[in-house]
Design a protein around this motif. Structure first.
Motif, mmCIF file in Angstrom:
data_model
loop_
_atom_site.group_PDB
_atom_site.id
_atom_site.type_symbol
_atom_site.label_atom_id
_atom_site.label_comp_id
_atom_site.label_asym_id
_atom_site.label_seq_id
_atom_site.Cartn_x
_atom_site.Cartn_y
_atom_site.Cartn_z
ATOM 1 N N ASN A 90 -1.602 -8.513 -8.144
ATOM 2 C CA ASN A 90 -0.611 -8.252 -9.186
ATOM 3 C C ASN A 90 -1.332 -8.370 -10.518
ATOM 4 N N LEU A 91 -1.403 -7.298 -11.277
ATOM 5 C CA LEU A 91 -2.237 -7.267 -12.484
ATOM 6 C C LEU A 91 -1.774 -8.264 -13.529
ATOM 7 N N ASN A 92 -0.552 -8.732 -13.442
ATOM 8 C CA ASN A 92 -0.104 -9.770 -14.368
ATOM 9 C C ASN A 92 -0.767 -11.107 -14.065
ATOM 10 N N GLU A 148 8.919 -11.330 -2.451
ATOM 11 C CA GLU A 148 8.534 -12.460 -3.290
ATOM 12 C C GLU A 148 7.033 -12.742 -3.209
ATOM 13 N N LYS A 149 6.409 -12.310 -2.124
ATOM 14 C CA LYS A 149 4.973 -12.547 -1.980
ATOM 15 C C LYS A 149 4.178 -11.822 -3.066
ATOM 16 N N TYR A 150 4.744 -10.751 -3.623
ATOM 17 C CA TYR A 150 4.022 -9.996 -4.651
ATOM 18 C C TYR A 150 4.037 -10.697 -6.004
ATOM 19 N N LEU A 151 4.924 -11.699 -6.186
ATOM 20 C CA LEU A 151 4.976 -12.414 -7.468
ATOM 21 C C LEU A 151 3.694 -13.203 -7.703
ATOM 22 N N PHE A 161 4.547 -4.206 -11.878
ATOM 23 C CA PHE A 161 4.567 -5.247 -10.851
ATOM 24 C C PHE A 161 5.676 -6.245 -11.164
ATOM 25 N N PRO A 162 6.267 -6.819 -10.158
ATOM 26 C CA PRO A 162 7.281 -7.848 -10.411
ATOM 27 C C PRO A 162 6.636 -9.112 -10.968
ATOM 28 N N ILE A 163 7.326 -9.754 -11.907
ATOM 29 C CA ILE A 163 6.850 -11.008 -12.500
ATOM 30 C C ILE A 163 7.935 -12.052 -12.351
#
Length: 1458
Positions: A417-419, A409-412, A395-397
């Motif tokens: 997002n498992l992070n 950017e919404k996935y940050l 996942f993106p961080i």
């Protein structure tokens, strides 16, 4: 660790290749039930913890669940593929499964046992299958051991138990193999072969003397061949000395000296003490001890070829503890691309097909086959537990190496997002300060086909969430948390050896067990296939395992919610028992949350307060216990500043936080307060109690949390009290609703208690609704205790359960007593139904009444189907009785239908009886139906006597039989027909041809032999032949006229009329007159006549109409051909175009025709009059040809319309001849027949004519654009009688010489003959001239009366003359022109009659004519027999009425009535 593998190239020496044959395949894997799959909406997906909390009541029942994100949720893959390098774990599939590993360990021990004794293990084959030594050993042990099995002869039973077929003496083979391979090992395991050295003992002590001691103790001098090494003898002497020193003190001196004598022998058996039989002495390769082969237990028959260990060395080697099982690390470091190539290559090679085409079901079955098969060794690699912190998450961080586009950017910050998930506020792990790799930081997993993750639960029994970024599916298996202990118990029961070696085996993630095996022991197992882009969530303490279908990339992390906290503390206690380390300190996390009490959620605060209360109470008890034990020294320690491994209990490895015990003798070592006895051996007074908080510090912390949670706790206590209320203390449904409303108004979080309250409230509302529906008798959904719905009714048992449930739910419902009464009514209904069903002759009314009563019960009653069956049976029986009572309605189809219905009914004696009766009746009926059908279809048809005999036999059959009825009807019709034929043959009256034809047709349709039929058929044939002959005689080639149309007078003549009028249906109230307007009317009238005379009278009436209509038509046609300036407006000829050029004028209808439109006479000098196509209707045969036709018809003695018409035609012809002679004589014409014979040819007269054009044509040539080509009879000066005579002669369809002569006379010589005669008579005798005029005028009046049918009254005639004068005055100029044209017309064109017609038509014959004036005057024509024209206003008829309905004048109405 190198586990034993049974392969040709494995550990076992000299292995037969046949031994590599695989065992029979076990039962095929049966996939467990699928786990729940959730598909949240975008709104639900926005908050992951709220959604997980929402689905938890459902999902935690299965342990695992799958979540499919919305289709548009597709995060980018952010892992650095180029930097990702990892070393995978090696997994040998047949070592993963617990039971398979137990077998492998057992075979490893057996192989090691025989290898240490110098033998190689060869596993035998039995019945072409490799013998399962582990199963054989286990079955023998279960039966009591080798000796008992041999004694009780149970080897056959063991063979059957192992799956071998009976009757093949397999038991003896199993005994032989067990005795040779397993019995020595079991003796070794029991210690029976560890024999002490046998020394001479006192003979008085008989119990201690071995029975075969004298046999084993004999001395032999040593030989050189027996001793090749001095150090071995030295070692032997030393051992003997040691044995002597350790001998029992009561041994005699003499015996003590014997070992000294034995020193002479360099090698002595330590069992028998003898050195004899040196060739049978074995020297241990471990300790150099000597044993006779026959002294060993069991004895050895041969000298081992390899190294040999004595029993003591063997026990020493085999007693070494086995190392814990674990996965090896591969020697190769993979990149993600290289690992993928290897994984795809392995799968495609293994299944021999492209990786994407291998079905997941096939991979699953093959995986479980491989893990349970010892013979096949398949090795795979698994990249598991790869730290995302080192290589980056998928996942993106934020601030990561992967650059995120704006749309991604919404996935940050996305919660999925498992992070982010583990450290979000709803997760309790946010209060754990340290980064825990794998729990708070995601781990990466790179899988290949068959790589697996074994049965395990997450650390601290936490939640876990796994996301498959891409690749092939991952197959999961899970068990719910409540079944965790059950699963552990089953695995310990089936593989106890593994747990003896590793008590925390299930925490090592190295053991798997077939889900089918677990399910067979009652463990609930669920499965799912996780595809790319899907989440799999595991719930607290839910065991889960699985494997990968192929190359894929997944990521996982742990999280904990409020509902987990109680389980978290329970898990720490469980870890303490297993001596397993903790990942983090639970007490430290609780204290950390308590320090932030004011910022905690009320539900979390309540949970922390409860957990902290238990924690403080336990801590106080432990500190008091330690103090009582003598530990008085106390020190505060900052344990939260230490690493976890620096504060672990030395005994249970628990991470200490609140307190610990230390001792100065063991610096750096501590124990928890539970294991104070395990620290060291120092006095307890030397121990120090190290604490993080005093109890005085803990209580205020707990009170702060308590105050935060009090509001919620007070509500929660009321909810708990309400839910746990019993009997009369139960609250109403409104109380439950108010508690839910309070939670919503105070925004209490959605936790287990609130969900339980809602669930109970929902259950109560459903029970309330269902109870109300049951009481109302309305069929609705049914409610089950489990909370599900189904579109079916409750059974009686379920209703009983439902009533019990109403009394068991913690809510008071008023419908419970009423439902109890309903249940009693249903039970009464069941008892009544049972009595009715026992009665065989129950009426439909009784059964229907019971069914009507059941409609009030919204319950599934088992009696209802039976009652409905009995109702169908009763209705069927009544239907049979009703149809049998009315044989006229009992058809074959009805019987078959009843039989088919009876076959579909449930068997019953009354039904069977009715079926038998119906079947018998159907058989008889079908027999006679078939027989009568054969009789009716027989050719030639049978006689009426034969049919009557058959008809008498079917009279008694009580059924409706169409063929039998047809037979009776045929007999009846045949008799009627014969009577009719007999009457016809009697000759009382001449029959009509149509009746004769109908009679023949009816006779032919009767399937009975009719003797007169042939004669009648012959008559019909003769009449048809006569009609054909008549048609050939009269009809022209390709004529469109029928024979009857030609022979009858013309009934359709194109008569012009001043007003066009459509024919409508007449008023039914008026009496209809006989219409003869068309051929069908004439034919119908002829058929309705009784004899020839009436038929001739009818045809005479048609003739009158013909003459009148033709007279009108001739007058109209002559008038329109007057020379006028507007001739282009005329419509003439068949083409209805204006006259132009050469024209032909019909001698009969006087209409003009274009010579190009009709067929002109081929010879202009022809003596025949030219007739238009409408007027020339037949060939006009001579009378000589017609008379034989009429005579032949009269001989047949059958009437037909054509015959009557021919008869009338002959009579009319003869009558015309007579009239022609009379007129010829009265008018002074020459005798026609004689004139025709003596007069010169008319052709000669025509040839002397100077021109073909008439005088009228010449004078009007400048004004006219057409002319006539042939001469016509001039009408000017022609008397009406002669004109009518000529017209009727032309109408005759028979050629006569008189017609031709009359035509010739009128065409050429009438003017001369007539004029001379008239002049001479005027001069000689004026009275004769007056008489002749009177005669002509009389004839004209007679004709006029015949045409008009009635004489006009004097007043009407005067009015008509006044109207005529008035019209002549208004159109004076036009009339003068017409008169001038008339005086200058051709001798053959006389239009005076046309003017008279126009004047007559201008007169309205109505009485009291109003003489209307104007540009347009509306007229109406009488549709009666007079055809006169009237003013519409004079007779009271509107224009619309004149168009829609027929008008009959007063005179015609009186005449028709008369």
């Amino acid at each position: 660790i190198h586990p034993i593998k049974i392969l040709p190239s494995g550990l076992f020496k000299e292995q037969d290749p046949a031994a590599t044959m695989t065992q029979p395949r076990p039962d095929e894997f049966k996939p467990p039930q699928e786990c729940p799959v959730f598909e949240p909406s975008w709104e639900e997906f926005a908050d992951p913890f709220a959604y997980i909390n929402k689905i938890r009541p459902i999902a935690e029942k299965t342990g695992i669940c799958k979540v499919r994100p919305p289709p548009d949720w597709q995060p980018p893959f952010a892992c650095d593929v180029d930097r990702l390098h990892f070393t995978p774990r090696i997994q040998r599939l047949n070592e993963l499964e617990a039971q398979t590993r137990v077998k492998l360990n057992f075979l490893d021990q057996i192989a090691k046992f025989w290898e240490l004794q110098g033998c190689s293990l060869k596993i035998p084959h039995v019945e072409r299958k490799i013998l399962d030594l582990y199963q054989l050993n286990k079955n023998v042990a279960d039966e009591g051991g080798f000796d008992i099995v041999c004694r009780d002869r149970r080897w056959t039973a063991i063979a059957l138990k192992m799956g071998f077929a009976p009757g093949k003496a397999v038991g003896s083979h199993l005994r032989s193999h067990y005795e040779r391979l397993l019995y020595p090992y079991n003796l070794f395991q029991s210690g029976a072969n560890l024999l002490e050295p046998t020394l001479p003992v006192d003979t008085s002590d008989k119990e201690c003397k071995p029975p075969d001691l004298t046999e084993r103790q004999h001395f032999v001098e040593p030989t050189k061949s027996c001793c090749n090494s001095a150090h071995r003898a030295k070692r032997m002497r030393a051992e003997v000395d040691a044995l002597v020193a350790q001998s029992h003190t009561h041994l005699s001196e003499e015996l003590l000296l014997k070992p000294v004598i034995q020193i002479v022998d360099l090698y002595m058996c330590l069992v028998c003490g003898s050195g004899s039989d040196e060739d049978r002495l074995l020297l241990c390769d471990g300790c150099d001890a000597s044993y006779h082969t026959f002294c060993l237990i069991p004895p050895l028959h041969d000298i081992p070829k390899g190294d040999w260990r004595c029993p003591k060395c063997l026990a020493q080697e085999c007693s070494k503890p086995q190392e814990a099982f674990g996965f090896e690390q591969a020697y190769r470091d993979y990149s993600l691309r290289a690992f993928g190539e290897m994984a795809d290559s392995f799968k495609s090679d293994y299944f021999n097909m492209p990786v994407h085409m291998v079905p997941t079901e096939l991979v699953e079955k093959e995986f479980w086959r491989l893990v349970s098969t010892i013979e096949e060794d398949v090795t795979v690699e698994y990249g598991a537990d790869i730290a995302s912190k080192e290589f980056g998450s998928g996942f993106p961080i934020k601030n990561g190496r992967f650059k995120v586009s704006e749309k991604d950017e919404k996935y940050l910050k996305c919660g999925w997002n498992l992070n982010n998930m583990a450290m979000m506020d709803p997760s309790v792990l946010t209060h754990v300060t340290a980064d825990i790799c794998g729990m708070t930081l995601p781990w990466l997993y790179v899988g290949m086909c068959f790589s697996s993750f074994c049965w395990h639960i997450e650390d601290h029994w936490s939640y876990s969430i796994n996301y498959l970024h891409w690749g092939e599916p991952k197959t999961w298996y899970g068990a719910p948390g409540f079944a965790a202990e059950q699963l552990e118990a089953v695995m310990k029961k089936l593989a106890p050896e593994l747990f003896q070696i590793q008590p925390d085996l299930l925490h090592q993630l190295v053991t798997i067990m077939n889900p089918n095996t677990l399910m067979s022991y009652g463990v609930p197992i669920y499965r799912t296939n996780q595809c790319a882009g899907e989440f799999v969530i595991t719930f607290p303490r839910a065991y889960h395992s699985g494997f990968n279908q192929g190359f894929n990339f997944a990521e996982a992390v742990n999280f904990c919610t409020v509902d987990w906290m109680a389980l978290g503390r329970q898990c720490v206690d469980h870890y303490r028992l297993l001596h397993r380390y903790c990942v983090f300190s639970h007490d430290e996390m609780i204290c950390q949350m308590a320090s932030k009490a004011n910022s905690l959620d009320v539900v979390l605060a309540s949970a922390v307060q409860k957990d902290m209360k238990d924690m403080v109470r336990e801590e106080q008890d432990l500190r008091d216990k330690v103090r009582k034990m003598g530990v008085l020294r106390c020190e505060q320690a900052e344990y939260d500043l230490l690493q976890d491994d620096e504060r672990q209990c030395a005994k249970c490895r628990t991470t200490c936080f609140l307190s610990a015990i230390t001792c100065p003798c063991s610096p750096g070592q501590l124990v928890c307060l539970h294991h104070i006895q395990d620290l060291c051996s120092c006095p307890l007074t030397n121990y120090t109690l190290n604490y993080r908080f005093t109890l005085d510090d803990l209580y205020p912390m707990m009170n702060v949390v308590k105050q935060r949670a009090e509001t919620y706790d007070e509500w929660a206590s009321r909810v708990t009290e309400t839910l746990e209320a019993k009997l009369d203390k139960k609250k109403s449904l409104s109380v439950f609703r108010s508690l839910i409303n309070e939670s919503e108004s105070k925004m209490f979080p959605d936790n287990d208690l609130l969900r339980q309250l809602r669930l109970v409230t929902q259950d109560a509302e459903k029970c309330f609704s269902v109870a109300q529906q049951l009481l109302n008798g309305k069929r609705q959904t049914r409610y089950r205790c489990g909370g599900g719905k189904t579109q079916s009714q409750l059974t009686v048992q379920e209703l009983r359960s439902f009533v019990r449930q109403l009394y068991n739910i913690p809510c008071s419902l008023p419908q419970a007593p009423k439902l109890k009464d309903l249940l009693n009514c249903i039970e009464d209904f069941q008892q009544h139904s049972e009595k009715v069903l026992m009665d065989e002759a129950t009426s439909t009314a009784v059964i229907q009444s019971l069914l009507d009563v059941s409609f009030d019960f919204d319950v599934e009653l088992p009696e209802l189907p039976i009652l409905r069956e009995r109702l169908e049976q009763a209705r069927w029986l009544e239907g049979v009785q009703q149809t049998s009572a009315q044989p006229a309605t009992l058809t074959l189809e009805t019987m078959r239908r009843l039989i088919d219905q009876g076959v579909g009914l449930t068997p019953h004696p009354s039904v069977e009886k009715g079926m038998a009766h119906l079947q018998e009746l159907l058989t008889v009926s079908e027999h006679w139906e078939e027989k009568t059908s054969i009789l009716l279809k027989a050719r030639p048809p049978p006689s009426i006597e034969v049919l009557s005999e058959a008809a008498e036999k079917v009279v008694g059959i009580p059924a409706y039989l169409p063929n039998c009825l047809m037979l009776k009807d045929s007999i009846s019709r045949a008799r009627e027909w014969l009577q009719e034929a007999e009457a016809f043959q009697d000759g009382e009256s001449i029959p009509l041809f149509d009746k004769l034809s109908d009679m023949v047709l009816r006779g032919q349709a009767i399937p009975v032999q009719l003797d007169p039929l042939k004669h009648l058929e012959f008559l019909v044939t003769e009449l048809q032949a006569w009609k054909e002959s008549a048609a050939k005689t009269f009809l022209m080639k390709n004529s469109h006229f029928t024979l009857l149309e030609v022979l009858c007078p013309r009934f359709e003549v194109r008569a012009g009329s001043p007003k066009r009028k459509s024919k409508k249906a007449k008023d039914c109230s008026k009496k209809k007159m006989v219409k003869l307007d068309c051929l069908s009317d004439v034919e119908k009238a002829l058929l309705e006549t009784k004899d020839t005379t009436s038929a001739l009278a009818t045809l005479g009436e048609v003739r009158l109409r013909e003459m009148w209509a033709l007279s009108s038509l001739r007058a109209a046609n002559e008038s329109k051909l007057l020379p006028t300036a507007d001739c282009m407006d005329l419509k003439v000829c068949v083409c209805q175009n204006p006259p132009m050029g050469a024209m032909l004028q019909c001698e009969l209808c006087r209409d003009a025709f274009h010579s190009v439109c009709v067929r002109a006479p081929s010879d202009s000098r022809s003596t025949q009059a030219w007739l238009c196509p409408d007027c020339r209707r037949s060939e006009k045969p001579s009378l000589d040809k017609v008379l034989p036709l009429l005579a032949s018809l009269q001989r047949i003695q059958v009437r037909l319309p054509e015959g009557d018409a021919l008869h009338y035609l002959v009579e009319r012809t003869v009558s015309w001849q007579q009239r022609a002679r009379q007129v010829s004589a009265s008018c002074g014409l020459p005798d026609l027949e004689e004139s025709f014979r003596t007069s010169p040819s008319p052709v000669g007269k025509v040839s002397h004519t100077p021109s073909l054009k008439c005088k009228w044509n010449r004078t009007s040539h400048d004004q006219m654009v057409f002319y006539t080509e042939q001469r016509c009879i001039p009408l000017q000066g022609l008397s009406v009688e002669l004109e009518e005579l000529m017209v009727e002669g032309l109408l005759l369809q028979v050629s006569l010489p008189e017609i031709t002569q009359l035509y010739h006379v009128l065409l050429n010589g009438l003017g001369t003959h007539h004029t001379h005669g008239r002049t001479s008579q005027q001069e000689d005798d004026p009275s004769d001239c007056d008489k002749r005029k009177q005669l002509v005028n009389g004839a004209e009046k007679k004709a006029k009366r015949r045409l008009e049918r009635e004489a006009l009254e004097t007043e009407r005639r005067d009015k008509a003359k006044k109207l005529q004068n008035k019209r002549q005055k208004m159109n004076k100029e036009k009339n003068l022109e017409r008169r001038a044209a008339s005086t200058s017309s051709s001798p053959r064109s006389d239009f005076s009659h046309s003017d008279d017609s126009e004047e007559e038509m201008a007169m309205c014959p109505a009485e009291g004519c109003q003489q209307p004036e104007g540009d347009e005057v509306d007229w109406v024509q009488c549709d009666g027999s007079c055809n006169q024209w009237f003013h519409q206003v004079c007779v009271g008829v509107t224009a619309e009425l004149a168009e829609k309905e027929d008008y009959v004048c007063v005179g015609c109405t009186i005449s028709d009535g008369r």
